[in-house]
Design an enzyme around this catalytic site. Structure first.
Site, PDB file in Angstrom:
ATOM      1  CE  LYS A 120      13.390  -1.447  12.964  1.00  0.00           C
ATOM      2  NZ  LYS A 120      12.901  -0.427  13.867  1.00  0.00           N
ATOM      3  CE  LYS A 202      16.612  -5.236  17.545  1.00  0.00           C
ATOM      4  NZ  LYS A 202      16.697  -3.910  18.073  1.00  0.00           N
ATOM      5  CE  LYS A 205      10.780  -0.290  21.786  1.00  0.00           C
ATOM      6  NZ  LYS A 205      11.228   0.302  20.512  1.00  0.00           N
TER       7      LYS A 205
HETATM    8  P1  ATP Z   1      11.949  -1.944  17.271  1.00  0.00           P
HETATM    9  O1  ATP Z   1      11.539  -3.361  17.391  1.00  0.00           O
HETATM   10  O2  ATP Z   1      10.805  -0.984  17.191  1.00  0.00           O
HETATM   11  O3  ATP Z   1      13.023  -1.698  16.279  1.00  0.00           O
HETATM   12  P2  ATP Z   1      13.650  -2.267  19.517  1.00  0.00           P
HETATM   13  O4  ATP Z   1      13.033  -3.204  20.475  1.00  0.00           O
HETATM   14  O5  ATP Z   1      14.755  -2.737  18.680  1.00  0.00           O
HETATM   15  O6  ATP Z   1      12.552  -1.558  18.642  1.00  0.00           O
HETATM   16  P3  ATP Z   1      14.727   0.360  20.058  1.00  0.00           P
HETATM   17  O7  ATP Z   1      13.837   1.468  20.446  1.00  0.00           O
HETATM   18  O8  ATP Z   1      15.191   0.312  18.653  1.00  0.00           O
HETATM   19  O9  ATP Z   1      14.083  -1.039  20.407  1.00  0.00           O
HETATM   20  O10 ATP Z   1      15.980   0.338  21.022  1.00  0.00           O
HETATM   21  C1  ATP Z   1      16.074   0.942  22.292  1.00  0.00           C
HETATM   22  C2  ATP Z   1      17.343   0.493  22.973  1.00  0.00           C
HETATM   23  O11 ATP Z   1      17.220  -0.874  23.355  1.00  0.00           O
HETATM   24  C3  ATP Z   1      18.596   0.555  22.077  1.00  0.00           C
HETATM   25  O12 ATP Z   1      19.679   1.024  22.838  1.00  0.00           O
HETATM   26  C4  ATP Z   1      18.827  -0.858  21.675  1.00  0.00           C
HETATM   27  O13 ATP Z   1      20.193  -1.117  21.443  1.00  0.00           O
HETATM   28  C5  ATP Z   1      18.326  -1.620  22.891  1.00  0.00           C
HETATM   29  N1  ATP Z   1      17.858  -2.940  22.509  1.00  0.00           N
HETATM   30  C6  ATP Z   1      16.846  -3.194  21.638  1.00  0.00           C
HETATM   31  N2  ATP Z   1      16.644  -4.525  21.522  1.00  0.00           N
HETATM   32  C7  ATP Z   1      17.562  -5.112  22.331  1.00  0.00           C
HETATM   33  C8  ATP Z   1      17.864  -6.470  22.646  1.00  0.00           C
HETATM   34  N3  ATP Z   1      17.177  -7.462  22.120  1.00  0.00           N
HETATM   35  N4  ATP Z   1      18.863  -6.722  23.517  1.00  0.00           N
HETATM   36  C9  ATP Z   1      19.546  -5.710  24.082  1.00  0.00           C
HETATM   37  N5  ATP Z   1      19.324  -4.415  23.820  1.00  0.00           N
HETATM   38  C10 ATP Z   1      18.344  -4.093  22.973  1.00  0.00           C
END
Ligand code: ATP
Ligand code: LTN
Length: 338
Positions: A120, A202, A205
């Protein structure tokens, strides 16, 4: 193991998700689907981690909208406020309070090793704020406040959970046993859903490229279009090989996770078919999974008063539990109690 005795205390589950944008299929398959499934067997506490979200610059109106939408969307996914406590993190002051005490039990070197911080801070090089650095300690506070036994998360959060365990053990060692040391709960299929545009990363969002992720509220046409554009390879054979064919693996993983079909069985079904057909089969399965969620969401988001009633009640329930742990921690640390 959980016994059949109703008197026996259920294990406590805690997890959270940031309202930092549209909730994706990665979030759903890696985390939310598990949360929903765990509600009957465990005492579940779930939060929208809005305090975490501001480690990256958020436009105030967008944060407010995203938080409300995420609240309704998680309920639409099956989070049931009659079974679980589902609240908004900033409504419970104890998170920030415990985080401070725990920051003083966390080493600079430990936080420097966190891969999410490295990723990040590269992505947001103009805003490497102190909160982005101490983020994992706030996450530890979230979990430890509720004395959680298990934390359902996607694989990307494993390192943060290990640090949470280290912090809890350190506090217990310094003062006396106070905090439950939690275990991660990571799903077998779907733990890491990759970006549709860059399968080495990964699905996230906060990725600005909308074609990289599937949002839970994406319209069927958009889902189909995004899968059509998904990056694969030039090999054109449908095989599952985590070493080389990452784009194709990702499509297979998604299908398996949404339908519950084992990977080998799906690969056998697709034998001799091309990538075009693979993409359309996966897209159809995803559209069918999203359809009932979107219908329920449309009903919930229209009723703001009901949503407010749900998150206000949940905040009171959460605050009561959190205060108990915070008081113990403050006393043991040596603060004069008011
Ligand atoms: P950001 O992009 O804002 O960092 P994010 O999409 O990574 O957000 P988080 O809010 O950080 O989402 O994560 C929420 C949950 O979703 C966590 O338990 C995380 O492990 C899971 N998660 C996030 N991205 C993935 C992915 N690509 N595959 C599986 N699990 C995920
Ligand atoms: N850091 C997590 C979101 C999160 C979380 C938590 C997950 C905040 N607090 C407590 C589990 C338990 C993330 O970025 N996925």
């Amino acid at each position: 193991m959980q016994g059949n005795n109703p008197q026996e205390k259920k294990k406590v589950i805690f997890s959270a998700i940031q309202p930092s944008g549209t909730i994706t299929l990665g979030n759903y398959l890696g985390a939310l689907k598990n949360w929903v499934a765990m509600q009957d067997e465990y005492d579940c506490i779930f939060a929208l981690a809005d305090l975490h979200a501001i480690t990256v610059r958020q436009e105030p109106a967008a944060l407010r909208r995203n938080t409300l939408e995420a609240y309704a969307l998680l309920m639409a996914c099956g989070i049931d406020v009659n079974k679980s406590i589902f609240y908004i993190q900033s409504h419970v002051a104890a998170h920030a309070q415990l985080a401070w005490v725990l920051e003083c039990c966390t080493q600079f070197g430990e936080l420097s090793r966190m891969t999410q911080f490295k990723d990040k801070s590269q992505k947001h090089a103009d805003n490497i704020n102190a909160g982005l650095f101490t983020y994992p300690t706030l996450m530890a506070a979230d979990i430890l406040l509720y004395q959680a036994d298990l934390v359902p998360i996607g694989a990307d959060q494993k390192q943060h959970l290990e640090l949470t365990r280290t912090i809890a053990e350190r506090f217990n060692g310094l003062y006396s046993p106070t905090l439950t040391v939690p275990d991660p709960y990571i799903p077998k299929t779907g733990a890491r859903i990759m970006s549709l545009q860059d399968p080495a990363r990964k699905m996230s969002k906060s990725d600005e490229n909308v074609n990289a992720w599937i949002g839970l509220l994406d319209k069927p046409d958009d889902v189909v279009r995004k899968f059509k554009r998904a990056v694969t390879d030039s090999d054109a054979r449908i095989v599952y090989n985590p070493e080389s064919k990452t784009g194709v693996n990702n499509l297979i993983t998604i299908y398996s996770a949404v339908t519950g079909t084992p990977v080998e069985e799906f690969v056998a079904q697709m034998e001799g078919k091309g990538y075009g057909e693979l993409k359309s089969v996966v897209a159809d399965a995803v559209v069918e999974t999203l359809r009932p969620i979107q219908t329920r969401y449309a009903q919930l988001i229209g009723d703001k008063a009901y949503l407010a009633q749900c998150y206000n009640t949940a905040a009171e329930q959460a605050a009561r539990i959190a205060r108990r742990t915070l008081t113990k921690v403050m006393k043991k640390t040596g603060f004069v109690m008011p």
